[in-house]
Write an enzyme that holds these catalytic residues in place. Structure first.
Site, PDB file in Angstrom:
ATOM      1  CG  ASP A   9      72.463  73.267  12.185  1.00  0.00           C
ATOM      2  OD1 ASP A   9      73.258  74.063  11.833  1.00  0.00           O
ATOM      3  OD2 ASP A   9      71.399  73.983  12.689  1.00  0.00           O
ATOM      4  CG  ASP A 107      70.241  74.532  15.753  1.00  0.00           C
ATOM      5  OD1 ASP A 107      71.259  74.775  16.078  1.00  0.00           O
ATOM      6  OD2 ASP A 107      69.655  75.145  14.765  1.00  0.00           O
ATOM      7  CD  GLU A 108      75.252  73.864  15.103  1.00  0.00           C
ATOM      8  OE1 GLU A 108      76.412  73.257  15.073  1.00  0.00           O
ATOM      9  OE2 GLU A 108      75.086  75.015  14.973  1.00  0.00           O
TER      10      GLU A 108
HETATM   11  P1  TTP Z   1      71.770  78.171  13.679  1.00  0.00           P
HETATM   12  O1  TTP Z   1      71.690  76.737  13.641  1.00  0.00           O
HETATM   13  O2  TTP Z   1      73.154  78.892  13.353  1.00  0.00           O
HETATM   14  O3  TTP Z   1      70.609  79.065  12.710  1.00  0.00           O
HETATM   15  P2  TTP Z   1      69.239  78.326  12.587  1.00  0.00           P
HETATM   16  O4  TTP Z   1      68.887  76.978  13.188  1.00  0.00           O
HETATM   17  O5  TTP Z   1      68.290  79.652  12.931  1.00  0.00           O
HETATM   18  O6  TTP Z   1      69.045  78.491  10.705  1.00  0.00           O
HETATM   19  P3  TTP Z   1      69.882  76.925   9.934  1.00  0.00           P
HETATM   20  O7  TTP Z   1      68.720  76.620   9.099  1.00  0.00           O
HETATM   21  O8  TTP Z   1      70.745  78.170   9.080  1.00  0.00           O
HETATM   22  O9  TTP Z   1      70.684  76.273  10.829  1.00  0.00           O
HETATM   23  O10 TTP Z   1      71.468  78.656  15.127  1.00  0.00           O
HETATM   24  C1  TTP Z   1      70.537  78.030  15.900  1.00  0.00           C
HETATM   25  C2  TTP Z   1      69.576  79.029  16.753  1.00  0.00           C
HETATM   26  O11 TTP Z   1      70.507  79.678  17.686  1.00  0.00           O
HETATM   27  C3  TTP Z   1      69.127  79.892  15.977  1.00  0.00           C
HETATM   28  O12 TTP Z   1      67.736  79.595  15.372  1.00  0.00           O
HETATM   29  C4  TTP Z   1      68.624  81.234  16.708  1.00  0.00           C
HETATM   30  C5  TTP Z   1      70.043  81.291  17.573  1.00  0.00           C
HETATM   31  N1  TTP Z   1      71.024  82.274  17.135  1.00  0.00           N
HETATM   32  C6  TTP Z   1      70.966  83.467  17.767  1.00  0.00           C
HETATM   33  O13 TTP Z   1      70.193  83.705  18.591  1.00  0.00           O
HETATM   34  N2  TTP Z   1      72.004  84.423  17.206  1.00  0.00           N
HETATM   35  C7  TTP Z   1      72.630  83.982  16.043  1.00  0.00           C
HETATM   36  O14 TTP Z   1      73.323  84.863  15.863  1.00  0.00           O
HETATM   37  C8  TTP Z   1      72.800  82.991  15.653  1.00  0.00           C
HETATM   38  C9  TTP Z   1      73.761  82.449  14.329  1.00  0.00           C
HETATM   39  C10 TTP Z   1      71.799  81.669  16.177  1.00  0.00           C
HETATM   40 MG    MG Z   2      70.365  75.281  12.926  1.00  0.00          MG
END
Ligand code: TTP
Ligand code: MG
Length: 357
Positions: A9, A107-108
């Site tokens: 992730d 992103d995962e």
């Molecule tokens: P995530 O992997 O949930 O968050 P992140 O990568 O920003 O942070 P983390 O370090 O905790 O993993 O989500 C990936 C992307 O998806 C995030 O950068 C933006 C988008 N996203 C949204 O647009 N709205 C949301 O509510 C969430 C959770 C994510």
């Molecule tokens: Mg992320």
């Protein structure tokens, strides 16, 4: 057989992409989402950098609230197309390490790496190698969770963030899961969590594991049984690519706008040549091809055709590509961009050597 599954992730993905594009943002509270309009904006936060999270800013929060918490933040609108480009590059790296691969959102990804592990490389060493390659090539950090199944791997990647690496070997699964809140399990959303908490007094994964399976079955059906198993550290779901959603494509923006349609056809051949190599390398068949053309005034058209059956025949791709572009031949405007895409991919069970030859 015991499996070794990675869940990868990216950290603060949209915000990290923005820092990548503009390094002067490094170390700043970057908030990607709706326009805050000095606190009067509507809409929500997509994500924020870890510096912004220190002020309490969270994904999904109203942007007006984020502005109250962090007025000095740098507020940017999302540029999904750009994030997708970076995501594609990362996914390509990840895919190259996996026996089987499954992208999960932008992103995962899950990687089944069971066959990659041997006396020369441990799960942690392999995960570190992946993190290093992503950092060297793309300058982004990610967090990796390692476990014997997808649920444990996913929960583990979230355990230490950013830039984390958490390994939960089989014999540590129960002690790892037990104290965590039930909503950490994929599939337990806010509504489900509420009914587990309020109706059954289940707060932690240990509470769920200790709850009688028959009762969960009565209340929630198959889902109840599945969650009970997950709480016991069991999840047999395979890491499997969703080929239907996958596509292989590319675009050429010409150095100078093109007049002659022969150049367009030549470029189509080059694009198909290059992309078809990836089709063969991945052992894919395609069933739909898409062309895209953009004129100098930026008007853009896409045309696609679905074949009767999946194939990996390059000649077919070229023939249909040309056929789809034909309607634009008489258009007098100069051409600015050409794109081609193979979609609706599937895996060929055996490499069809005659077709490739
Ligand atoms: P995530 O992997 O949930 O968050 P992140 O990568 O920003 O942070 P983390 O370090 O905790 O993993 O989500 C990936 C992307 O998806 C995030 O950068 C933006 C988008 N996203 C949204 O647009 N709205 C949301 O509510 C969430 C959770 C994510
Ligand atoms: Mg992320």
């Amino acid at each position: 057989m015991d499996r070794i599954i990675f869940h990868v992730d990216l950290d603060a993905f949209f915000a990290s992409c923005e820092v990548l594009r503009d390094p002067s943002l490094k170390g700043q509270p970057v908030i990607v989402g709706a326009d805050p309009k000095e606190g009067k904006g509507r809409g929500v936060v997509s994500t924020s950098s870890y510096e912004a999270r220190k002020f309490g800013v969270k994904s999904g929060m109203p942007i007006s609230r984020a502005y109250k918490l962090c007025p000095q933040g740098i507020y940017l609108r999302p540029d999904i197309r750009y994030y997708k480009e970076i995501s594609d590059q990362i996914m390509e790296i990840l895919r190259s390490y996996a026996d089987s691969f499954e992208q999960w959102g932008i992103d995962e990804a899950f990687l089944d790496v069971t066959k990659q592990i041997n006396n020369n490389i441990s799960p942690i060493e392999l995960a570190q190698k992946i993190k290093d390659e992503i950092y060297t090539k793309i300058q982004l950090t990610c967090s990796i969770g390692i476990g014997p199944n997808k649920q444990v791997a996913k929960i583990a990647s979230d355990f230490k963030k950013p830039d984390g690496l958490t390994y939960v070997p089989l014999d540590k699964v129960r002690s790892f899961l037990d104290p965590l809140p039930v909503e950490k399990i994929i599939g337990v959303g806010p509504k489900f969590k509420k009914s587990l908490n309020e109706k059954l007094n289940i707060e932690t994964i240990a509470d769920l594991a200790n709850y009688p399976a028959e009762k969960l079955n009565k209340m929630f059906g198959k889902m109840g049984i599945y969650l009970h198993q997950v709480a016991h550290g069991i999840d047999n779901s395979p890491v499997r690519e969703d080929y239907k959603r996958k596509s292989i494509g590319a675009e050429i923006t010409f150095d100078e706008d093109v007049e002659d349609f022969k150049v367009i056809y030549k470029s189509l051949e080059l694009l198909i040549d290059k992309l078809h190599k990836d089709i063969l390398k991945g052992g894919f068949l395609f069933q739909t091809v898409v062309v895209k053309i953009r004129f100098s005034n930026f008007s853009t058209y896409t045309r696609q055709k679905r074949l009767k059956a999946p194939t990996n025949d390059k000649k077919v791709a070229l023939k249909i590509g040309k056929y789809l572009l034909k309607e634009f031949e008489s258009e007098m405007k100069k051409k600015r961009l050409l794109g081609f895409r193979f979609t609706e991919l599937s895996k060929s069970k055996f490499i069809q050597k005659t077709l490739i030859d």
